[in-house]
Write an enzyme that holds these catalytic residues in place. Structure first.
Site, PDB file in Angstrom:
ATOM      1  CD  GLN A 119      43.918  45.127  45.747  1.00 57.24           C
ATOM      2  OE1 GLN A 119      44.233  44.727  44.635  1.00 57.24           O
ATOM      3  NE2 GLN A 119      44.109  44.403  46.836  1.00 57.24           N
ATOM      4  CB  CYS A 132      42.233  40.136  49.324  1.00 55.51           C
ATOM      5  SG  CYS A 132      42.087  41.791  48.631  1.00 55.51           S
ATOM      6  CG  HIS A 173      40.097  44.558  44.277  1.00 48.63           C
ATOM      7  ND1 HIS A 173      39.875  44.880  45.592  1.00 48.63           N
ATOM      8  CD2 HIS A 173      40.882  43.452  44.295  1.00 48.63           C
ATOM      9  CE1 HIS A 173      40.488  43.995  46.377  1.00 48.63           C
ATOM     10  NE2 HIS A 173      41.101  43.110  45.612  1.00 48.63           N
ATOM     11  CG  HIS A 231      40.478  38.606  44.037  1.00 48.24           C
ATOM     12  ND1 HIS A 231      40.312  38.014  45.276  1.00 48.24           N
ATOM     13  CD2 HIS A 231      41.139  39.765  44.282  1.00 48.24           C
ATOM     14  CE1 HIS A 231      40.827  38.798  46.211  1.00 48.24           C
ATOM     15  NE2 HIS A 231      41.359  39.862  45.634  1.00 48.24           N
ATOM     16  CD  GLU A 232      43.575  41.454  41.467  1.00 51.97           C
ATOM     17  OE1 GLU A 232      43.395  42.656  41.780  1.00 51.97           O
ATOM     18  OE2 GLU A 232      44.039  40.640  42.269  1.00 51.97           O
TER      19      GLU A 232
HETATM   20 NI    NI Z   1      42.261  41.589  46.415  1.00 53.61          NI
END
Ligand code: NI
Length: 193
Positions: free
Chosen positions: A52, A105, A151, A147-148
């Site tokens: 991210q 997010c 990524h 969720h992480e």
């Molecule tokens: Ni996210």
């Protein structure tokens, strides 16, 4: 330390699998982790993965405040997960149970959707100190970790959604709840990760 720029959905940095970190204790990893923690706090968010911030490495930071755990847990149990850094994390679902809950997010600002996730997981990682970390997690804690870690594989939460009709802007969802006479209007808080 520095606040890093967060990539938004559509940026290729979010779509590619991240590489394992060869040495979690290396100074450049410590620098990255410090910057990610500062960036997460500034956003603000409850989790952040290295892709991210345009770094294609398997590094995650997160923190689950107690009141979030309470929200998510039907038993009313408060689960406060302190600031955690995962290098090269691995997730193992403990059973087939899944539950859907609202997710946001930092790479899709102001949006949210219902995402099915495994209810109970075990996760393992290395810390930046070089120690092995292993935890059992459930509910919201398990959701944030899944969720992480997604990524790190180029997966964003809309790609996990079963019903895209629940995907939208948080502000419009609040308005819709108000129009529907929902008493909980204004209580819709979506943490971004
Ligand atoms: Ni996210």
């Amino acid at each position: 330390m520095a606040i890093l720029r967060i990539a938004r959905m559509g940026h290729p940095a979010l779509a590619q699998p991240a590489a394992p970190v060869a040495d979690p204790t290396a100074p450049e990893i410590h620098r990255l982790v410090a910057d990610m923690i500062e960036t997460m706090a500034d956003a603000p968010g409850i989790g952040l993965a290295a892709p991210q911030v345009h770094v294609p490495l398997r590094v995650v930071v997160f923190r689950v405040p107690g009141e979030r755990g309470e929200d998510a847990d039907a038993d009313g149990e408060v689960e406060d997960v302190p600031l955690t850094v995962l290098v090269n994390p691995e997730i193992e679902p403990l059973d087939e149970d899944m539950e859907s809950a609202i997710e946001g997010c930092l790479s899709l600002p102001d949006m949210a959707g219902m995402v099915p996730r495994y209810t109970r997981i075990r996760y393992r990682a290395t810390t930046p100190e070089g120690a092995a970390l292993e935890r059992l997690a459930e509910g919201y804690h398990a959701r944030v970790v899944q969720h992480e870690c997604d990524h790190l594989d180029g997966i964003l939460y809309p790609m996990r959604m079963a019903d895209l009709s629940t995907f939208g802007y948080v502000e419009e969802m609040r308005r819709g709840m108000a129009a529907g006479g929902d008493d909980e209007v204004g209580e819709l808080e979506v943490a971004e990760a």
